[in-house]
Write an enzyme that holds these catalytic residues in place. Structure first.
Site, PDB file in Angstrom:
ATOM      1  N   GLU A 153       0.763  -1.116   0.190  1.00 55.53           N
ATOM      2  CA  GLU A 153      -0.040   0.200  -0.108  1.00 55.53           C
ATOM      3  C   GLU A 153       0.861   1.097   0.079  1.00 55.53           C
ATOM      4  OE1 GLU A 153      -4.219  -1.611   2.162  1.00 55.53           O
ATOM      5  OE2 GLU A 153      -2.595  -0.539   3.431  1.00 55.53           O
ATOM      6  N   GLU A 305      -6.360  -7.830  -0.757  1.00 56.09           N
ATOM      7  CA  GLU A 305      -6.909  -7.865   0.660  1.00 56.09           C
ATOM      8  C   GLU A 305      -8.469  -7.590   0.521  1.00 56.09           C
ATOM      9  OE1 GLU A 305      -5.155  -5.132   3.298  1.00 56.09           O
ATOM     10  OE2 GLU A 305      -3.003  -5.817   2.605  1.00 56.09           O
TER      11      GLU A 305
END
Length: 655
Positions: A153, A305
């Protein structure tokens, strides 16, 4: 280069982040037992393990990871091995403060959380390369390795002195001369002209508004610096394992990365997706992210995710009702995902995310979360061989560009009520509720394959993008655009007339006199519907047809919706039902049809390859008409002419 198929081998990858370093080693065999029972075939290791792998500078502790890699291989579970560089160990910040990012008001961001690294720090980059080199050398030939996951991320901004030095170098590469930079930034305004490169800093906190063109370039620079960090680690693992695909995970609609450019640098495009289970539009928001990710990947992609239950970062963190995790997971598969993964495998007992759910929750094996995870694993294994690798093009494209978003998000804009992601969602919602599936595209992409191209809002457009839109319409395509499109060029310089003249001519706008933004909650009557958020004082030209006009107020009688040939322009944001009906009518006129006609509300039909996914996003049972005879791959039942789906029900139909 390898792609996702190199890792899937005809299966849907199923699993998630596995953080066994948080648990005693005697827990690992139990984890493996539960994984195998749930159909888990892939785990991601090492995402946040830098301090464990390198407890002191230059030391390496690989023994525990050796045992885990072997354990996974012995049990037929593939490993997506992560570089741990998103969370440097405390010793790095302590010994090398230059590795820590600095905020725009000069505060240092310290260790103790995550993502505490300066993307511009030479020291950080050197240490990140070293640990990546050692991981690649040690595990490149390990039979459990199926994919590399770089960092996690990417989302770090940095206003430090080292970032400022790199920013100056980036600007010199972009503009060449200070004269060209001053022209691009409009520095004649407020006496901002630069005479030396050393005078330029990152756009730190000023007394009043920042130079918007400088901020725009800083956002471009940040995306590029993070991409440099990614590419450096990617190139290391590629040299060691050219046959193993490489990815990193995007956050949905995050403003800090030009994901069109990033996607070109990845073998596999991955995204993290966390719709709010209490949001009535959660399924539509999920569909938007899935459509965008598939379009960036130009085919199958990876759901890196999602949450099996509640998250920990909302004000109130609600669990997923029974069946919703299955529904949203299969929605992702319908829209192109060949991997369905979670953060994380086992719910943490300590740390900042101990209330973020895992595939195995605090309730353990008997808990509802794990039981649903187990059911889903069996279903994914059943449909995987029939779905992986397949892709279905769509007739409709929504145009999106990070640079246009960055330019339009300046502090000194006409209305802070206009939020670009919200506008984008409103337009996608209209098409989703009209049961259309869509791709996303960059405004300079080849659009000729689409029957309808939708531009929710592109504030800044290059000349090449404008020429592309004009060529698309001249070639017979249908274009529909929202307000605040084509206002500025790539330097955030307002185009003459408040909108590029070529676009005004395309849409049938003779004069755009004034923008009339609306207050929060304010609406305007538009002859059959209400407009929200925005309105404009427009004079149409003789070739334009006014579809809807404002009624009452200063704009009485002026066009709210107009079109000229195949080009439509909306100077307001219609309320949701009106947006759905208008886009459905325009799409039908362009020859674009839903996958299934006459679907009930909150039912979604998506075609992937030869398979038809039908998903009920409602809590009540519904009956859906389907064509011919097919077999539901989830149940094995034969379906003819109609299908009944219960609450959150899904069918995957194969003719």
């Amino acid at each position: 280069m390898p792609d996702l198929s190199a890792a899937t081998d005809g299966r849907i990858l199923y699993g998630g982040d596995y953080n066994p370093e948080q648990w005693p080693e005697e827990t690992w065999p139990e984890d493996v037992r539960l994984m195998k029972a749930a159909g888990v075939n892939s785990v991601t290791l090492g995402v946040f393990s830098w301090a464990r792998l390198e407890p002191r500078p230059g030391e390496r502790d690989f023994g525990w990871l050796d045992r885990l890699m072997d354990l996974m291989h012995e049990n037929g579970i593939g490993v997506v091995l992560a570089t741990p560089t998103s969370s440097p160990p405390p010793w790095m910040g302590h010994l090398h403060p230059d590795t820590l990012p600095v905020t725009e008001d000069g505060r240092t961001e310290w260790w103790g959380g995550r993502q505490h690294f300066s993307h511009s720090s030479a020291t950080y980059r050197r240490h990140a390369a070293a640990i990546t080199e050692d991981l690649a050398a040690r595990y490149g030939a390990h039979p459990a390795l199926t994919m590399w996951h770089i960092n996690n991320e990417y989302c770090t901004y940095d206003w430090s002195d080292e970032a400022a030095a790199r920013f100056r170098g980036w600007l010199q590469d972009r503009y060449g001369t200070l004269d060209d930079l001053n022209e691009a930034w409009g520095t004649a305004f407020w006496s901002q002209g630069y005479g030396e490169w050393a005078e330029i800093h990152t756009p730190r906190q000023p007394h009043y508004l920042k130079n918007p063109s400088q901020v725009l370039d800083f956002k471009r620079f940040t995306s590029d610096m993070l991409l440099e960090c990614y590419a450096a680690e990617r190139d290391i693992v590629r040299r060691a394992t050219p046959h193993i695909p490489v990815t990193t995970n995007f956050m949905p609609l995050w403003a800090g990365q030009d994901a069109w450019r990033w996607a070109e640098e990845e073998d596999v495009v991955s995204v993290d997706l966390y719709p709010d289970p209490r949001d009535p539009l959660g399924a539509q928001n999920g569909a938007l992210v899935q459509d965008m990710t598939r379009s960036q990947a130009r085919g199958p992609w990876m759901l890196m995710e999602q949450a099996a239950g509640p998250v920990n970062w909302r004000g109130v963190n609600h669990p997923k009702p029974r069946g919703l995790n299955r529904l949203w997971s299969l929605q992702a598969v319908a829209r192109g995902a060949d991997a369905v993964c979670y953060f994380q495998w086992r719910q943490s007992r300590q740390g900042a995310e101990k209330f973020h759910s895992g595939m195995v929750s605090h309730a353990g094996e008997e808990g509802r979360t794990y039981q649903e995870v187990r059911q889903l694993g069996a279903e994914l294994a059943r449909i995987g061989p029939e779905v992986t690798g397949s892709h279905t093009p769509n007739d409709i494209a929504i145009l999106h560009d990070w640079h246009a978003w960055w330019a339009g998000a300046q502090d000194g804009r006409l209305s802070h009520e206009v939020d670009y992601p919200a506008v984008l969602r409103a337009w996608h919602r209209g098409l989703w509720e009209a049961h259309h599936t869509t791709d996303f595209a960059h405004p300079e992409h080849d659009l000729s394959a689409y029957k309808l191209v939708v531009v929710p809002q592109l504030y800044a457009l290059t000349d090449a993008a404008i020429d592309n839109l004009l060529g698309y319409v001249r070639g017979g395509g249908t274009l529909v655009s929202g307000f605040l499109t084509g206002v500025a060029d790539q330097d955030d310089r307002v185009r003459a007339g408040g909108m590029d003249a070529r676009l005004r001519d395309l849409f049938g706008i003779r004069v755009l006199h004034e923008w009339w933004p609306l207050d929060a909650g304010e609406q305007v009557e538009c002859g059959g519907f209400r407009g929200t958020l925005w309105s404009e004082e427009i004079d149409p030209d003789e070739g334009a047809e006014v579809e809807a006009a404002y009624k009452g107020g200063e704009l009485d009688g002026l066009p709210a919706v107009l079109h000229k040939g195949g080009a439509w322009y909306l100077s307001t944001l219609p309320e949701p039902d009106a947006m759905r009906d208008l886009l459905a009518r325009i799409a039908a006129g362009a020859g674009a049809r839903p996958v299934l006609e006459g679907l009930p509300d909150r039912v979604e039909a998506v075609r992937r390859g030869e398979l038809l996914f039908v998903l009920n996003h409602g809590r009540d049972a519904v009956t859906v008409e389907v064509p011919g005879v097919s077999r539901d791959l989830l149940t094995g039942a034969t379906v003819q002419d109609e299908l009944t789906l219960g609450r959150y029900g899904v069918a995957v139909l194969q003719p």
